[in-house]
Structures are given as C-alpha cells and as structure tokens.
Design an enzyme around this catalytic site. Sequence first.
Site, PDB file in Angstrom:
ATOM      1  N   ASN A  83       0.764  -1.300  -0.049  1.00  0.00           N
ATOM      2  CA  ASN A  83       0.053  -0.022  -0.078  1.00  0.00           C
ATOM      3  C   ASN A  83       0.777   1.378   0.021  1.00  0.00           C
ATOM      4  OD1 ASN A  83      -1.556  -1.982   2.062  1.00  0.00           O
ATOM      5  ND2 ASN A  83      -2.721  -1.455   0.116  1.00  0.00           N
ATOM      6  N   ILE A  91       0.982   6.888   0.097  1.00  0.00           N
ATOM      7  CA  ILE A  91       0.333   5.885   1.040  1.00  0.00           C
ATOM      8  C   ILE A  91      -0.903   5.801   0.740  1.00  0.00           C
ATOM      9  CG2 ILE A  91      -0.128   5.116   3.472  1.00  0.00           C
ATOM     10  CD1 ILE A  91       2.238   7.027   4.228  1.00  0.00           C
ATOM     11  N   CYS A  92      -1.528   4.454   0.324  1.00  0.00           N
ATOM     12  CA  CYS A  92      -2.808   4.317   0.157  1.00  0.00           C
ATOM     13  C   CYS A  92      -3.482   3.781   1.496  1.00  0.00           C
ATOM     14  CB  CYS A  92      -2.926   3.334  -0.911  1.00  0.00           C
ATOM     15  SG  CYS A  92      -4.912   2.628  -1.237  1.00  0.00           S
ATOM     16  N   LEU A  93      -4.423   4.699   2.079  1.00  0.00           N
ATOM     17  CA  LEU A  93      -5.004   4.299   3.435  1.00  0.00           C
ATOM     18  C   LEU A  93      -6.258   5.339   3.351  1.00  0.00           C
ATOM     19  CD1 LEU A  93      -4.648   3.049   6.353  1.00  0.00           C
ATOM     20  CD2 LEU A  93      -3.392   4.976   6.905  1.00  0.00           C
TER      21      LEU A  93
END
Length: 157
Positions: A83, A91-93
């Site tokens: 991620n 950041i993929c959050l």
Amino acid sequence: MDTVSRRLIKELRDFDKESASHPEILELAPESDHDLRQWKARLAGLPGTPYEGGEFDLSIQIPRNYPIHPPTMQFTTKICHPNVHFKTGEICLDILKTEWSPAWTLKSTVLAVSLLLSNPEPSSPLNCDAANLLRCNDMLAYESLIRMYTQLYALPK
C-alpha cells in the site's frame, strides 16, 4: 494565533506527554519552528515483522483547513509495502482520503500508518509486486523482499 496552529501545538504537547506509551513512533514534530504545517515522523519497524530494526521517515504536510481535511503523508524512506508507492512514498490508506474525520490527530494517523505496515491490504495496492506475492500467499518471498529493502534502506546508520 489561528485555529490550525493552536490545534497543532496542542497535538504536539499531547504527543510529548504520551510518547513513551507509543514506542513505534520514534519522532513526531514540526520540521522547524517557523512552519507548523510541515511535520516529520519516524516509525520503528515493529518486532516480529519483516520491518523489524528499520526506521522509516514520513513527511507530513498539513493543509490550511486541518483538521477538516486530512494531512498528506508519504514515506521518505524507501519501503516495500503493498500500500505504499515504492518511488514516491505515497500511502494508500482510507483515513488519508475518504474516511478522514477531524477526530483523528497526527499521532493517531501515524499510528494507523504504523499498523498498516503489519496489516497490508493487497486489494488496493500501490506496489503491485508486493501485493501479488501476498495474493498468491507466498509469505516467504513477501517477507524476504521486505527484509531486503529494510536492510538496504531503513537500518539506522
């Protein structure tokens, strides 16, 4: 003093008081006394994970309308994670995008990023190679890849 600055100073004081209870956050502070909207954080790779022993730096940009809108965070230390974009550190959050709430603080957001390291979500990858290893359930290859990048880029000097 504007409301964003007051909130950030309060968050900094709160973190300083509680920092011992969060050993995964080695540092969380403004980059300088002159700009409260640019912060840095350093995360410790947690014991028992392939990131163990590593130290991972984050750059945090706080928008003018914080906490209504989320901060922008990216890793400045190269890190291998499904991620996290390997080149940009993006950041993929979900809490950094659609699920943000003003109830989140910089500390709680950095803790969520730390938690993401040991709980990747391969269904929304920014690093497809790492995600594919997880999807194929090849944990040996996945953890070996992470350990290699941790040793190359994240061990304290």
